[in-house]
Design a protein around this motif. Sequence first.
Motif, PDB file in Angstrom:
ATOM      1  N   ALA A   1       0.735  -1.195   0.086  1.00 47.42           N
ATOM      2  CA  ALA A   1      -0.027   0.110   0.021  1.00 47.42           C
ATOM      3  C   ALA A   1       1.011   1.209  -0.159  1.00 47.42           C
ATOM      4  CB  ALA A   1      -1.039  -0.067   1.130  1.00 47.42           C
ATOM      5  N   VAL A   2       2.093   0.978  -0.143  1.00 45.00           N
ATOM      6  CA  VAL A   2       3.018   2.334  -0.305  1.00 45.00           C
ATOM      7  C   VAL A   2       3.103   2.811  -1.649  1.00 45.00           C
ATOM      8  CG1 VAL A   2       5.362   2.945   0.101  1.00 45.00           C
ATOM      9  CG2 VAL A   2       4.575   1.323   1.652  1.00 45.00           C
ATOM     10  N   PRO A   3       2.840   4.225  -1.650  1.00 42.94           N
ATOM     11  CA  PRO A   3       2.501   4.978  -2.914  1.00 42.94           C
ATOM     12  C   PRO A   3       3.955   4.775  -3.635  1.00 42.94           C
ATOM     13  CG  PRO A   3       1.597   6.228  -1.261  1.00 42.94           C
ATOM     14  CD  PRO A   3       2.309   5.251  -0.485  1.00 42.94           C
ATOM     15  N   LEU A   4       3.975   4.466  -4.894  1.00 47.43           N
ATOM     16  CA  LEU A   4       5.336   4.296  -5.557  1.00 47.43           C
ATOM     17  C   LEU A   4       5.257   5.080  -6.906  1.00 47.43           C
ATOM     18  CD1 LEU A   4       5.448   0.261  -5.573  1.00 47.43           C
ATOM     19  CD2 LEU A   4       6.717   1.949  -4.174  1.00 47.43           C
ATOM     20  N   VAL A   5       4.151   5.556  -7.643  1.00 48.98           N
ATOM     21  CA  VAL A   5       4.242   6.421  -8.777  1.00 48.98           C
ATOM     22  C   VAL A   5       3.533   7.432  -8.715  1.00 48.98           C
ATOM     23  CG1 VAL A   5       3.705   6.145 -11.149  1.00 48.98           C
ATOM     24  CG2 VAL A   5       4.418   4.245 -10.046  1.00 48.98           C
ATOM     25  N   LEU A   6       2.377   7.607  -8.202  1.00 47.03           N
ATOM     26  CA  LEU A   6       1.629   8.734  -8.130  1.00 47.03           C
ATOM     27  C   LEU A   6       1.783   9.501  -6.731  1.00 47.03           C
ATOM     28  CD1 LEU A   6      -1.637   6.952  -9.630  1.00 47.03           C
ATOM     29  CD2 LEU A   6      -0.174   8.111 -10.818  1.00 47.03           C
ATOM     30  N   ASN A   7       1.530  10.734  -6.908  1.00 45.91           N
ATOM     31  CA  ASN A   7       1.841  11.538  -5.839  1.00 45.91           C
ATOM     32  C   ASN A   7       0.349  11.855  -5.270  1.00 45.91           C
ATOM     33  OD1 ASN A   7       0.517  13.850  -7.189  1.00 45.91           O
ATOM     34  ND2 ASN A   7       2.418  14.446  -7.879  1.00 45.91           N
ATOM     35  N   ARG A   8       0.460  12.360  -3.911  1.00 43.51           N
ATOM     36  CA  ARG A   8      -0.926  12.562  -3.310  1.00 43.51           C
ATOM     37  C   ARG A   8      -2.240  13.167  -4.118  1.00 43.51           C
ATOM     38  NH1 ARG A   8      -3.526  16.307  -0.981  1.00 43.51           N
ATOM     39  NH2 ARG A   8      -1.908  17.944  -1.323  1.00 43.51           N
ATOM     40  N   ALA A   9      -1.737  14.544  -4.803  1.00 43.22           N
ATOM     41  CA  ALA A   9      -2.788  15.089  -5.781  1.00 43.22           C
ATOM     42  C   ALA A   9      -3.292  14.105  -6.623  1.00 43.22           C
ATOM     43  CB  ALA A   9      -2.406  16.469  -6.226  1.00 43.22           C
ATOM     44  N   GLU A  10      -2.233  13.439  -7.391  1.00 45.50           N
ATOM     45  CA  GLU A  10      -2.701  12.477  -8.523  1.00 45.50           C
ATOM     46  C   GLU A  10      -3.704  11.569  -7.777  1.00 45.50           C
ATOM     47  OE1 GLU A  10       1.264  13.055 -11.549  1.00 45.50           O
ATOM     48  OE2 GLU A  10       1.270  11.564 -10.017  1.00 45.50           O
ATOM     49  N   ARG A  11      -3.280  10.952  -6.647  1.00 41.68           N
ATOM     50  CA  ARG A  11      -4.067   9.768  -6.241  1.00 41.68           C
ATOM     51  C   ARG A  11      -5.589  10.184  -5.836  1.00 41.68           C
ATOM     52  NH1 ARG A  11       0.539   9.015  -3.414  1.00 41.68           N
ATOM     53  NH2 ARG A  11      -0.390   9.609  -1.383  1.00 41.68           N
ATOM     54  N   GLU A  12      -5.711  11.684  -5.239  1.00 45.23           N
ATOM     55  CA  GLU A  12      -6.823  12.020  -4.804  1.00 45.23           C
ATOM     56  C   GLU A  12      -7.913  12.221  -6.097  1.00 45.23           C
ATOM     57  OE1 GLU A  12      -6.154  15.564  -2.515  1.00 45.23           O
ATOM     58  OE2 GLU A  12      -5.579  14.381  -0.938  1.00 45.23           O
ATOM     59  N   LEU A  13      -7.088  12.833  -7.042  1.00 47.74           N
ATOM     60  CA  LEU A  13      -8.071  13.126  -8.269  1.00 47.74           C
ATOM     61  C   LEU A  13      -8.512  11.753  -9.004  1.00 47.74           C
ATOM     62  CD1 LEU A  13      -9.205  14.835 -10.578  1.00 47.74           C
ATOM     63  CD2 LEU A  13      -6.970  15.092 -11.673  1.00 47.74           C
ATOM     64  N   LEU A  14      -7.575  10.870  -8.819  1.00 44.25           N
ATOM     65  CA  LEU A  14      -7.589   9.416  -9.542  1.00 44.25           C
ATOM     66  C   LEU A  14      -8.839   8.720  -8.742  1.00 44.25           C
ATOM     67  CD1 LEU A  14      -7.154   7.281 -11.586  1.00 44.25           C
ATOM     68  CD2 LEU A  14      -5.142   6.496 -10.336  1.00 44.25           C
ATOM     69  N   GLY A  15      -8.730   9.059  -7.347  1.00 43.14           N
ATOM     70  CA  GLY A  15      -9.957   8.489  -6.617  1.00 43.14           C
ATOM     71  C   GLY A  15     -11.210   8.932  -6.999  1.00 43.14           C
ATOM     72  N   ARG A  16     -11.346  10.225  -7.211  1.00 40.58           N
ATOM     73  CA  ARG A  16     -12.827  10.623  -7.837  1.00 40.58           C
ATOM     74  C   ARG A  16     -12.935  10.185  -9.344  1.00 40.58           C
ATOM     75  NH1 ARG A  16     -14.906  15.136  -5.761  1.00 40.58           N
ATOM     76  NH2 ARG A  16     -16.821  14.476  -7.351  1.00 40.58           N
ATOM     77  N   LEU A  17     -12.240  10.167 -10.038  1.00 42.53           N
ATOM     78  CA  LEU A  17     -12.330   9.267 -11.422  1.00 42.53           C
ATOM     79  C   LEU A  17     -12.750   7.905 -11.170  1.00 42.53           C
ATOM     80  CD1 LEU A  17      -9.233  11.012 -13.189  1.00 42.53           C
ATOM     81  CD2 LEU A  17     -11.820  11.490 -13.610  1.00 42.53           C
TER      82      LEU A  17
ATOM     83  N   PHE B   1      -7.490   7.364 -23.118  1.00 42.39           N
ATOM     84  CA  PHE B   1      -7.247   7.495 -21.714  1.00 42.39           C
ATOM     85  C   PHE B   1      -8.408   6.937 -20.910  1.00 42.39           C
ATOM     86  CE2 PHE B   1      -7.288   9.527 -17.613  1.00 42.39           C
ATOM     87  CZ  PHE B   1      -6.160   8.765 -16.849  1.00 42.39           C
ATOM     88  N   LEU B   2      -9.612   7.385 -21.204  1.00 43.84           N
ATOM     89  CA  LEU B   2     -10.857   6.937 -20.419  1.00 43.84           C
ATOM     90  C   LEU B   2     -10.883   5.391 -20.757  1.00 43.84           C
ATOM     91  CD1 LEU B   2     -13.247   7.547 -19.087  1.00 43.84           C
ATOM     92  CD2 LEU B   2     -14.397   7.749 -21.239  1.00 43.84           C
ATOM     93  N   LEU B   3     -10.688   4.916 -21.731  1.00 44.04           N
ATOM     94  CA  LEU B   3     -10.945   3.436 -21.982  1.00 44.04           C
ATOM     95  C   LEU B   3      -9.745   2.732 -21.163  1.00 44.04           C
ATOM     96  CD1 LEU B   3     -11.579   2.967 -25.747  1.00 44.04           C
ATOM     97  CD2 LEU B   3     -13.132   2.856 -23.831  1.00 44.04           C
ATOM     98  N   LEU B   4      -8.467   3.160 -21.107  1.00 46.78           N
ATOM     99  CA  LEU B   4      -7.597   2.727 -20.261  1.00 46.78           C
ATOM    100  C   LEU B   4      -7.840   2.673 -18.941  1.00 46.78           C
ATOM    101  CD1 LEU B   4      -4.370   1.741 -20.247  1.00 46.78           C
ATOM    102  CD2 LEU B   4      -3.757   4.255 -19.853  1.00 46.78           C
TER     103      LEU B   4
END
Length: 356
Positions: free
Chosen positions: A162-178, A295-298
């Motif tokens: 569960a340790v973040p390796l690639v995405l930073n905090r802001a990217e993870r938060e936005l990705l979570g909403r998506l 990107f949406l399909l990915l």
Amino acid sequence: MKVEIIERDDQYVLNHCTKYLARDGDAPRHDFGQYAPGDPRAAICEAWRFPVVDTHWDGVSAASSYPFNDVTFVHDGRAAAPSTVTVTGTFGPLHSPVPLRPLSFAGEPTGFRAVTVRVPKGQVHTYKFAVDGTYVLDAVNPQRTVLDNGESWSRFFTDACAVPLVLNRAERELLGRLVAHLLPFRLEENRRFIRGVYESLDRSRRSAEFPLAYQLDDEVGTVNYIDKLLARQEQHHADDYRVCLSIVGDLLRARSGGLDPATVAPEAYAELYGQMETEKVDGWDHSRYRSPRHFLLLLRRHAMTGAFVHPRHGGNSGAAGWMYLENRFRDGRGETLFDWRRALESPLGHNTDYRG
């Protein structure tokens, strides 16, 4: 912290590695263009498989074996024929290098060396090989990281990390909403089910029934799964995420009067998805990323896989996605049509034959 070496025979190691490493010097590139010319990782088929992270079995029980992985380090010494190869890393004392032993096939040396060690699940470690006393990176492992002192080290992570390796905090938060908008759990009745599964248990039962669970939220650890996917087998898509998350964040800020994209109303995401589907996104920077629909399909593929994948891969936290399917699909007698526990070992399931 003593390193526990696991005895694995030569055939086990060769079965896991020769398909991907047994290429001659003129072999074509097998990467997606992310390595520089001459980088040996580019000629390795599915290099993300190294080191080999496998199920641990202590010969006693699934419950006592479950918290660990067997990690096999492999060194290809066919070209240089070194006298000694050891591995040193954060999985054990740095002053105690672990020797790799030569592997043979049909009584003949192969040029490969390997060693298998037991490592707890949910961890990230760095390591280097010492080849005839000279420290080098693992030439067949695509994962690398730069430490605070500027030194590059090879890296690996074990199951359920569960340790973040690639995405930073802001990217993870936005990705979570998506992601949350794409998954079935966003419907209110399904959200209640997911929360109820977890919140109905006391702390001791949570530890027993949700071992190594990352986060039981609306996306059941899918963001964590995508982060691990981009760190290893789909590393070539990391730039897709970085660029597109940046574009999406800028779009949502512009459309919401400067609000943080993570706080924008769900309707704004629904509108954006519809536009991405048709390739007609007002304000999309096509010079940075040509196709929003691609990107949406990915993202859809990764999100749905992460919600229902084996929890060892960092998604489907605590098997919540499987519990949802178990509850959702039933026959006329009320029996589930998705009895996933029959296919899994303890502690999540009750299969006594399967381990892994």
